[in-house]
Design an enzyme around this catalytic site. Structure first.
Site, PDB file in Angstrom:
ATOM      1  CD  GLU A  48      -6.122   5.054  -0.886  1.00 52.26           C
ATOM      2  OE1 GLU A  48      -6.127   4.694   0.292  1.00 52.26           O
ATOM      3  OE2 GLU A  48      -7.159   5.368  -1.509  1.00 52.26           O
ATOM      4  CE1 TYR A  88      -3.749   2.524   0.885  1.00 53.26           C
ATOM      5  CE2 TYR A  88      -2.007   3.548   2.181  1.00 53.26           C
ATOM      6  CZ  TYR A  88      -3.248   3.615   1.589  1.00 53.26           C
ATOM      7  OH  TYR A  88      -3.998   4.762   1.697  1.00 53.26           O
TER       8      TYR A  88
END
Length: 475
Positions: A270, A182
């Site tokens: 993101e 991530y």
């Protein structure tokens, strides 16, 4: 009294953020001082407890950032030298056929992704009953799967009950992934600059991971004046603990992502997952990018990508009229001047048991035409059962608001269309309208409303206005 006011402002600022700070200070000076002290003492505690509910929701929904589709984000990242999967966005079956033939002639499997501005696509359901907005399929099945998505409404946990229409699907190569991580860059109030967030596990809910395994989350603040250093990027990569990707190449990828974030005025970048492939590369397998609306003047290429079909039509109309509008789910439409006063109006509606249908700040120098457009937006919402107009005239003049209300009634069907009811000189409105005017040119404003023949509910202070609006909406 002063101590209680300071506590209220402090709590409100925590929720609403720095942008509201100046507005709330104006509210502190103008709005609450005009209320009788005995009323204020009775309302303060309840108002503070209610404020977080409405203000928090408004803060989450406010449109201060442009959101673009996945395929658009991938194209932008590719321009910055960031590794992304090969992909083609298509909007028709004919384009699907051509893309499979020309872009992926040797692929046995492809990923078909519905393109909407909401998360949870993989677990979503289409209006036609088809399950899942993301599928990995054989090349000869792509046409069939894409056909079940295009033009259909997809419902996910983030779309709301109305869902979002899928106008495009994104066809991507299927990657052989070795590891999923991530990565995100956002703006951090505490450090007053960009903050890189990384985790060695990705492809799943980062919120759940952060709650269960907080030690796995790596946070690297970046000095906005110095920019990202090799040391900053290395800390991020070491936090990933890559299995096969080259460390130096990964550091360069992180620096390129930061460059994109800054140069394009992002509020969020993101990537979940940021993946390692069997070819030893770090690849942005999926991405979400948001951009600051305040940068629209210098990011014209980016803001040309805006997809109004994915936005609340009320907010689109408000943006065209240069109005600060945020749609909510309540039943009392609000038209107010000043963000702080608008927040207080929503809070007090909530205090009296009602629910605001929107945040609407017409600003300090709105024209009569903008007031008309504001009423068009409020009355286009079928859920609105009453409208509360709350104006404290400083720069904004009460007579301008009054003229706008009257002209809106004439132009946009605030009246009951062919079923308007005339009682002497009065006109019965489609929904009850409660008006509270104070300040500059208030007498002229009240005279304009009185002479219009419209049946209005008037109030002398904010508390009474909110109470009357809630009562009118419940009838």
């Amino acid at each position: 009294m002063r101590g209680l006011m300071n506590k209220l402002v402090s709590r409100s600022l925590y929720v609403a953020g720095k942008w509201q700070q100046q507005q709330l200070r104006r509210l502190n000076i103008h709005e609450y001082q005009e209320e009788p002290k005995n009323k204020m003492r009775g309302l303060m505690n309840k108002l503070v407890s209610r404020s977080l509910s409405v203000a928090g929701k408004w803060q989450q929904q406010q449109l201060r950032r442009l959101n673009i589709h996945e395929y658009q984000g991938a194209d932008l990242m590719n321009k910055y030298g960031i590794n992304v999967p090969k992909g083609v966005a298509v909007s028709s079956i004919d384009e699907v056929k051509e893309a499979v033939k020309s872009a992926f002639p040797n692929e046995n499997e492809l990923v078909v992704k519905s393109q909407i501005l909401a998360g949870g696509r993989g677990l979503g359901t289409f209006q036609n009953g088809f399950k899942g907005g993301v599928h990995i399929v054989k090349a000869d099945q792509v046409e069939d799967i894409a056909g079940k998505m295009l033009g259909q409404i997809l419902f996910t946990k983030q779309t709301g009950p109305q869902g979002k229409v899928v106008s495009k699907v994104y066809l991507c190569e299927k990657l052989s992934l070795v590891n999923e991580m991530y990565f995100a860059i956002t703006l951090d109030r505490k450090t007053a600059g960009p903050l890189i967030i990384a985790c060695s596990k990705g492809g799943t809910s980062i919120e759940d991971l952060a709650e269960k395994y907080p030690d796995m989350i790596i946070k690297v603040p970046v000095d906005v004046f110095k920019g990202i250093t090799d040391e900053d990027a290395a800390r991020v990569v070491d936090g990933f603990a890559p299995k096969v990707a080259d460390r130096n190449d990964s550091i360069e990828q992180v620096k390129k992502l930061y460059k994109l974030f800054c140069e394009r005025d992002c509020t969020l970048l993101e990537i979940n997952p940021l993946a390692e492939t069997s070819s030893n590369q770090l690849v942005a397998a999926d991405a979400k990018l948001n951009f600051d609306d305040n940068a629209a003047f210098r990011q014209k290429e980016i803001f040309a990508l805006r997809d109004p079909s994915q936005e609340d039509p009320r907010e689109v109309a408000a943006a065209k009229a240069d109005l600060n509008y945020i749609g909510l789910d309540g039943e009392i439409g609000c038209m107010v001047n000043g963000a702080g006063l608008a927040m207080a109006t929503m809070d007090i509606i909530k205090l009296h048991g009602g629910t605001p249908a929107n945040f609407l700040d017409v600003g300090g120098n709105a024209s009569e035409g903008q007031v008309v457009e504001a009423f068009k937006i409020l009355t286009s919402d079928d859920k609105v059962k009453a409208i509360l107009v709350n104006i404290f005239g400083g720069i904004m003049k009460c007579d301008v608001i009054a003229s706008g209300i009257v002209n809106a009634a004439k132009q946009v069907g605030v009246l009951w269309s062919d079923f308007s009811v005339y009682i002497g000189e009065q006109v019965a409105l489609k929904v009850p309208v409660v008006v509270r005017l104070e300040g500059t040119n208030v007498d002229q404003g009240k005279r304009i409303l009185k002479e219009s023949g419209m049946t209005l509910i008037t109030a002398e202070d904010l508390d009474a206005a909110a109470e009357k609006a809630v009562k009118a909406a419940s009838k």
